[in-house]
Design a protein around this motif. Sequence first.
Motif, PDB file in Angstrom:
ATOM      1  N   LEU A  37      38.929 -19.391  -0.780  1.00 58.63           N
ATOM      2  CA  LEU A  37      39.190 -17.960  -0.565  1.00 58.63           C
ATOM      3  C   LEU A  37      40.509 -17.709   0.135  1.00 58.63           C
ATOM      4  O   LEU A  37      40.939 -16.558   0.260  1.00 58.63           O
ATOM      5  CB  LEU A  37      38.060 -17.343   0.269  1.00 58.63           C
ATOM      6  N   ALA A  38      41.153 -18.757   0.657  1.00 53.58           N
ATOM      7  CA  ALA A  38      42.416 -18.574   1.375  1.00 53.58           C
ATOM      8  C   ALA A  38      43.204 -19.871   1.332  1.00 53.58           C
ATOM      9  O   ALA A  38      42.630 -20.966   1.285  1.00 53.58           O
ATOM     10  CB  ALA A  38      42.144 -18.171   2.831  1.00 53.58           C
ATOM     11  N   ALA A  39      44.533 -19.741   1.331  1.00 54.92           N
ATOM     12  CA  ALA A  39      45.417 -20.909   1.312  1.00 54.92           C
ATOM     13  C   ALA A  39      46.463 -20.759   2.416  1.00 54.92           C
ATOM     14  O   ALA A  39      47.040 -19.676   2.590  1.00 54.92           O
ATOM     15  CB  ALA A  39      46.092 -21.043  -0.048  1.00 54.92           C
ATOM     16  N   PHE A  40      46.666 -21.827   3.168  1.00 61.92           N
ATOM     17  CA  PHE A  40      47.597 -21.804   4.297  1.00 61.92           C
ATOM     18  C   PHE A  40      48.662 -22.887   4.134  1.00 61.92           C
ATOM     19  O   PHE A  40      48.412 -23.944   3.526  1.00 61.92           O
ATOM     20  CB  PHE A  40      46.851 -22.046   5.607  1.00 61.92           C
ATOM     21  N   ASP A  41      49.820 -22.644   4.725  1.00 61.41           N
ATOM     22  CA  ASP A  41      50.860 -23.666   4.766  1.00 61.41           C
ATOM     23  C   ASP A  41      51.751 -23.380   5.967  1.00 61.41           C
ATOM     24  O   ASP A  41      51.857 -22.235   6.417  1.00 61.41           O
ATOM     25  CB  ASP A  41      51.668 -23.682   3.463  1.00 61.41           C
ATOM     26  N   SER A  42      52.379 -24.423   6.490  1.00 53.48           N
ATOM     27  CA  SER A  42      53.252 -24.225   7.648  1.00 53.48           C
ATOM     28  C   SER A  42      54.713 -24.056   7.224  1.00 53.48           C
ATOM     29  O   SER A  42      55.569 -23.764   8.051  1.00 53.48           O
ATOM     30  CB  SER A  42      53.127 -25.413   8.607  1.00 53.48           C
ATOM     31  N   ASP A  43      54.983 -24.228   5.927  1.00 53.37           N
ATOM     32  CA  ASP A  43      56.354 -24.139   5.430  1.00 53.37           C
ATOM     33  C   ASP A  43      56.743 -22.670   5.205  1.00 53.37           C
ATOM     34  O   ASP A  43      56.141 -22.008   4.359  1.00 53.37           O
ATOM     35  CB  ASP A  43      56.443 -24.930   4.115  1.00 53.37           C
ATOM     36  N   VAL A  64      44.406 -25.970   3.238  1.00 59.01           N
ATOM     37  CA  VAL A  64      45.624 -26.028   4.051  1.00 59.01           C
ATOM     38  C   VAL A  64      46.571 -27.034   3.399  1.00 59.01           C
ATOM     39  O   VAL A  64      46.211 -28.205   3.223  1.00 59.01           O
ATOM     40  CB  VAL A  64      45.345 -26.433   5.515  1.00 59.01           C
ATOM     41  N   GLY A  65      47.746 -26.544   3.053  1.00 62.73           N
ATOM     42  CA  GLY A  65      48.728 -27.390   2.375  1.00 62.73           C
ATOM     43  C   GLY A  65      48.791 -27.047   0.905  1.00 62.73           C
ATOM     44  O   GLY A  65      47.865 -27.362   0.161  1.00 62.73           O
ATOM     45  N   VAL A  66      49.861 -26.387   0.481  1.00 56.68           N
ATOM     46  CA  VAL A  66      49.933 -25.951  -0.916  1.00 56.68           C
ATOM     47  C   VAL A  66      51.045 -26.677  -1.672  1.00 56.68           C
ATOM     48  O   VAL A  66      51.679 -26.127  -2.560  1.00 56.68           O
ATOM     49  CB  VAL A  66      50.094 -24.411  -1.039  1.00 56.68           C
ATOM     50  N   GLY A  67      51.308 -27.932  -1.296  1.00 64.12           N
ATOM     51  CA  GLY A  67      52.230 -28.771  -2.067  1.00 64.12           C
ATOM     52  C   GLY A  67      51.586 -29.148  -3.392  1.00 64.12           C
ATOM     53  O   GLY A  67      50.602 -28.551  -3.823  1.00 64.12           O
ATOM     54  N   ARG A  68      52.145 -30.184  -4.019  1.00 65.43           N
ATOM     55  CA  ARG A  68      51.650 -30.578  -5.340  1.00 65.43           C
ATOM     56  C   ARG A  68      50.156 -30.867  -5.326  1.00 65.43           C
ATOM     57  O   ARG A  68      49.412 -30.414  -6.183  1.00 65.43           O
ATOM     58  CB  ARG A  68      52.409 -31.820  -5.802  1.00 65.43           C
ATOM     59  N   LEU A  69      49.705 -31.616  -4.318  1.00 70.08           N
ATOM     60  CA  LEU A  69      48.288 -31.952  -4.236  1.00 70.08           C
ATOM     61  C   LEU A  69      47.453 -30.691  -4.020  1.00 70.08           C
ATOM     62  O   LEU A  69      46.431 -30.485  -4.685  1.00 70.08           O
ATOM     63  CB  LEU A  69      48.047 -32.965  -3.113  1.00 70.08           C
ATOM     64  N   GLY A  70      47.884 -29.842  -3.091  1.00 69.25           N
ATOM     65  CA  GLY A  70      47.161 -28.602  -2.812  1.00 69.25           C
ATOM     66  C   GLY A  70      47.027 -27.741  -4.056  1.00 69.25           C
ATOM     67  O   GLY A  70      45.971 -27.148  -4.319  1.00 69.25           O
ATOM     68  N   GLN A  71      48.106 -27.680  -4.832  1.00 65.27           N
ATOM     69  CA  GLN A  71      48.064 -26.882  -6.065  1.00 65.27           C
ATOM     70  C   GLN A  71      47.086 -27.482  -7.075  1.00 65.27           C
ATOM     71  O   GLN A  71      46.379 -26.757  -7.777  1.00 65.27           O
ATOM     72  CB  GLN A  71      49.468 -26.784  -6.668  1.00 65.27           C
ATOM     73  N   ALA A  72      47.060 -28.812  -7.139  1.00 63.05           N
ATOM     74  CA  ALA A  72      46.094 -29.458  -8.035  1.00 63.05           C
ATOM     75  C   ALA A  72      44.671 -29.140  -7.588  1.00 63.05           C
ATOM     76  O   ALA A  72      43.794 -28.868  -8.405  1.00 63.05           O
ATOM     77  CB  ALA A  72      46.320 -30.974  -8.070  1.00 63.05           C
ATOM     78  N   THR A 128      54.624 -16.741  -1.609  1.00 55.51           N
ATOM     79  CA  THR A 128      54.265 -17.326  -2.899  1.00 55.51           C
ATOM     80  C   THR A 128      52.746 -17.228  -3.096  1.00 55.51           C
ATOM     81  O   THR A 128      51.994 -16.923  -2.157  1.00 55.51           O
ATOM     82  CB  THR A 128      54.683 -18.809  -3.012  1.00 55.51           C
ATOM     83  N   THR A 129      52.332 -17.502  -4.312  1.00 56.79           N
ATOM     84  CA  THR A 129      50.921 -17.402  -4.675  1.00 56.79           C
ATOM     85  C   THR A 129      50.478 -18.723  -5.298  1.00 56.79           C
ATOM     86  O   THR A 129      51.211 -19.278  -6.112  1.00 56.79           O
ATOM     87  CB  THR A 129      50.735 -16.258  -5.698  1.00 56.79           C
ATOM     88  N   VAL A 130      49.318 -19.241  -4.896  1.00 62.10           N
ATOM     89  CA  VAL A 130      48.758 -20.414  -5.592  1.00 62.10           C
ATOM     90  C   VAL A 130      47.320 -20.095  -6.000  1.00 62.10           C
ATOM     91  O   VAL A 130      46.552 -19.587  -5.197  1.00 62.10           O
ATOM     92  CB  VAL A 130      48.762 -21.708  -4.727  1.00 62.10           C
ATOM     93  N   GLY A 131      47.003 -20.399  -7.227  1.00 59.60           N
ATOM     94  CA  GLY A 131      45.655 -20.145  -7.740  1.00 59.60           C
ATOM     95  C   GLY A 131      45.204 -18.717  -7.484  1.00 59.60           C
ATOM     96  O   GLY A 131      44.030 -18.482  -7.189  1.00 59.60           O
ATOM     97  N   GLY A 132      46.141 -17.765  -7.541  1.00 60.06           N
ATOM     98  CA  GLY A 132      45.796 -16.363  -7.338  1.00 60.06           C
ATOM     99  C   GLY A 132      45.719 -15.937  -5.878  1.00 60.06           C
ATOM    100  O   GLY A 132      45.414 -14.788  -5.576  1.00 60.06           O
ATOM    101  N   LEU A 133      45.991 -16.873  -4.949  1.00 59.18           N
ATOM    102  CA  LEU A 133      45.912 -16.545  -3.519  1.00 59.18           C
ATOM    103  C   LEU A 133      47.313 -16.502  -2.906  1.00 59.18           C
ATOM    104  O   LEU A 133      48.119 -17.404  -3.139  1.00 59.18           O
ATOM    105  CB  LEU A 133      45.091 -17.602  -2.775  1.00 59.18           C
ATOM    106  N   ALA A 134      47.578 -15.472  -2.099  1.00 60.66           N
ATOM    107  CA  ALA A 134      48.838 -15.402  -1.364  1.00 60.66           C
ATOM    108  C   ALA A 134      48.805 -16.469  -0.263  1.00 60.66           C
ATOM    109  O   ALA A 134      47.826 -16.572   0.481  1.00 60.66           O
ATOM    110  CB  ALA A 134      49.014 -14.029  -0.746  1.00 60.66           C
TER     111      ALA A 134
END
Lengths: 217, 217
Positions: free
Chosen positions: A112-118, A89-97, A124-130
């Motif tokens: 297996l999943a990435a969430f954000d409230s923004d 949860v949280g795909v900002g700079r830290l989440g992406q790292a 967008t996609t991070v590490g291959g996850l929507a």
Amino acid sequence: MNSGEVPDVVVLRLPLYVRVLSQLLHRGDNVVSSDQLGALLQMTPAQIRKDLSYFGRFGKQGRGYDVKFLREKLRGILGLDLKWPTCLVGVGRLGQAIINYPGFVPEGFDILAAFDSDPEQMGTTVGGLAVQPMSCLDETVAAKGISIGIVAVPSAQAQSVIGRLVKAGVHGILNYAPVAPQVPADTVIRNVDPVLSLQSMTFYLMQDRGAPLAAMP
Amino acid sequence: MNSGEVPDVVVLRLPLYVRVLSQLLHRGDNVVSSDQLGALLQMTPAQIRKDLSYFGRFGKQGRGYDVKFLREKLRGILGLDLKWPTCLVGVGRLGQAIINYPGFVPEGFDILAAFDSDPEQMGTTVGGLAVQPMSCLDETVAAKGISIGIVAVPSAQAQSVIGRLVKAGVHGILNYAPVAPQVPADTVIRNVDPVLSLQSMTFYLMQDRGAPLAAMP
């Protein structure tokens, strides 16, 4: 054995035991004494024997531990041979790292999943996850059997995000926010807190500075 | 008092004491008993009294600790009132997250320089700092009086980067690579290792799965 009987500080050390045993195995050592383990882990042999005694009888007096056997038993106790579906949860700079950190997957922690409230992150996609909105949390956690949540949101949001994860059925939280969130008794939380690490380091660096260590009354 | 007499595990706990004491002060508590501190820190009162006894006599039998006094003394012992010039090595995704982490500066850890070995990074800026080549390390560390190095490089490079930092006079290392680098006795290293945290969490999650906790011989 019941997990309630094992002090958390012992549980925290077990992965270190596994790591050292893996190194010993890798270099071909089949037997290790509690003295040798103690030297490698910077602990007293007595402490090591006590720690291990919570989980059974592994060594024979004067004969040391069978490295492979002990490693396998500890891995089993810790659940390290299993897959642990994880979400972020949280795909900002830290989440992406975090999502691109290569150390998780080989150890069974698959994000297996990435969430954000923004709203700007949706699509967008991070590490291959929507990136999913928080409104999808319950459904995705249930569908993917997610048991661990990695929280990389700002401090002000950490407690509420963790509350939502717990409600969704996630009982293991790895929290990167520099706060100490509350969780129910059936949930386990670990805080990754670099400031705490730094603050326990400066104690030693004080002496480099020649500062008086103690001006106690 | 000499730092060699204080077990590292006690030093690791001191920043937590400071944090809890700050919370107590913030809510207007002036005195705290070791029972209350123990409840807040999930430790036995006896352990708390023992930990604090390394640094002097802070409490009076049956009267508890003066919150403000104890907090100030512990902050002084830990060097938390000082500025600690810090550098970062490795400006990849993780390094960028670290340099933008808002928790360091308020606690006195100012990242004053950033280094990377990748020629493509030269001329770029992270967190307001021009990325420097490793060849500038010695000079910059000396010029800025840097005492702490945060290492966010891939595992394979961690040991050599840490060796160079130590050689340059940096005696405090915060290492993010999932390895256990060796440092000389006069250097203190803390490893930020999220995998270790996860691996000590799964012990508890095993029970959620209904897995048999112990199949010991």
